[in-house]
Enzyme design. Sequence first.
Site, PDB file in Angstrom:
ATOM      1  N   ARG A  89       0.843  -1.211   0.000  1.00 21.51           N
ATOM      2  CA  ARG A  89       0.000   0.000   0.000  1.00 21.51           C
ATOM      3  C   ARG A  89       0.870   1.250   0.000  1.00 21.51           C
ATOM      4  O   ARG A  89       1.785   1.382   0.800  1.00 21.51           O
ATOM      5  CB  ARG A  89      -0.909   0.008   1.236  1.00 21.51           C
ATOM      6  CG  ARG A  89      -1.660   1.308   1.500  1.00 21.51           C
ATOM      7  CD  ARG A  89      -2.854   1.471   0.568  1.00 21.51           C
ATOM      8  NE  ARG A  89      -3.463   2.788   0.661  1.00 21.51           N
ATOM      9  CZ  ARG A  89      -4.544   3.080   1.363  1.00 21.51           C
ATOM     10  NH1 ARG A  89      -5.139   2.140   2.072  1.00 21.51           N
ATOM     11  NH2 ARG A  89      -5.035   4.297   1.363  1.00 21.51           N
ATOM     12  N   ARG A  98      -5.198   1.720  -4.948  1.00 21.64           N
ATOM     13  CA  ARG A  98      -4.471   1.052  -3.864  1.00 21.64           C
ATOM     14  C   ARG A  98      -4.545  -0.459  -3.974  1.00 21.64           C
ATOM     15  O   ARG A  98      -5.535  -0.997  -4.474  1.00 21.64           O
ATOM     16  CB  ARG A  98      -4.994   1.503  -2.508  1.00 21.64           C
ATOM     17  CG  ARG A  98      -6.478   1.249  -2.331  1.00 21.64           C
ATOM     18  CD  ARG A  98      -7.098   2.194  -1.352  1.00 21.64           C
ATOM     19  NE  ARG A  98      -7.161   3.508  -1.928  1.00 21.64           N
ATOM     20  CZ  ARG A  98      -8.144   4.363  -1.768  1.00 21.64           C
ATOM     21  NH1 ARG A  98      -9.152   4.060  -1.020  1.00 21.64           N
ATOM     22  NH2 ARG A  98      -8.139   5.525  -2.348  1.00 21.64           N
ATOM     23  N   ASP A 101      -6.938  -1.558   1.071  1.00 18.86           N
ATOM     24  CA  ASP A 101      -7.418  -0.526   1.984  1.00 18.86           C
ATOM     25  C   ASP A 101      -8.250  -1.225   3.042  1.00 18.86           C
ATOM     26  O   ASP A 101      -9.192  -1.948   2.711  1.00 18.86           O
ATOM     27  CB  ASP A 101      -8.260   0.490   1.207  1.00 18.86           C
ATOM     28  CG  ASP A 101      -8.668   1.691   2.042  1.00 18.86           C
ATOM     29  OD1 ASP A 101      -7.958   2.021   3.012  1.00 18.86           O
ATOM     30  OD2 ASP A 101      -9.693   2.309   1.712  1.00 18.86           O
ATOM     31  N   ASP A 103     -10.334  -0.428   6.625  1.00 18.57           N
ATOM     32  CA  ASP A 103     -10.869   0.624   7.479  1.00 18.57           C
ATOM     33  C   ASP A 103     -11.723   0.033   8.584  1.00 18.57           C
ATOM     34  O   ASP A 103     -12.576  -0.832   8.320  1.00 18.57           O
ATOM     35  CB  ASP A 103     -11.755   1.590   6.678  1.00 18.57           C
ATOM     36  CG  ASP A 103     -10.973   2.433   5.696  1.00 18.57           C
ATOM     37  OD1 ASP A 103      -9.883   2.901   6.049  1.00 18.57           O
ATOM     38  OD2 ASP A 103     -11.473   2.623   4.575  1.00 18.57           O
TER      39      ASP A 103
END
Length: 165
Positions: A89, A98, A101, A103
């Site tokens: 990344r 990317r 990712d 989150d």
Amino acid sequence: MTEATQAEVLAYVALGGNLGDARATVQQALAGLASLPATRLLRASSLYRTAPMQASGPDFINAVAAVATRLSAFELLAALQQMENAQGRERPYVNAPRTLDLDILLYGDTPIHSPTLQVPHPRMYQRAFVLVPLAEIAPQLVSVEQLAAVQEQQVECVQLHINTT
């Protein structure tokens, strides 16, 4: 990373990528979540293909996972960032394409407002690529109105991922 001795917390993690073999990367990340210390993978959504939002590049592969963890929110964040870095990344600019990712969407019922972590994730209710897979594994967390608000965003299920129980 320190393994916390706190009680388990139910957390939801969004996964996505659009560089390289994004499907394989997201599947590897799901396996990586299951192997984090003091963490159990409870459920994982199907994989979804979505067009980039406010970004360029190929379509994304997205999913959402539910984990039970004894890690603090900041320990979990650090572990997720290590997983992203292991997949190459890079963050050259906001909304750049990317490889991976990850989150934290929700961390128990705890709101967190720090410079490095916002929980609930501040844009989760604006993104079909988060709400659709979240609704698949935790329908009680997403309302019909929230799904209707993002219905114009194209989300396509690309592969059924067997949920872990």
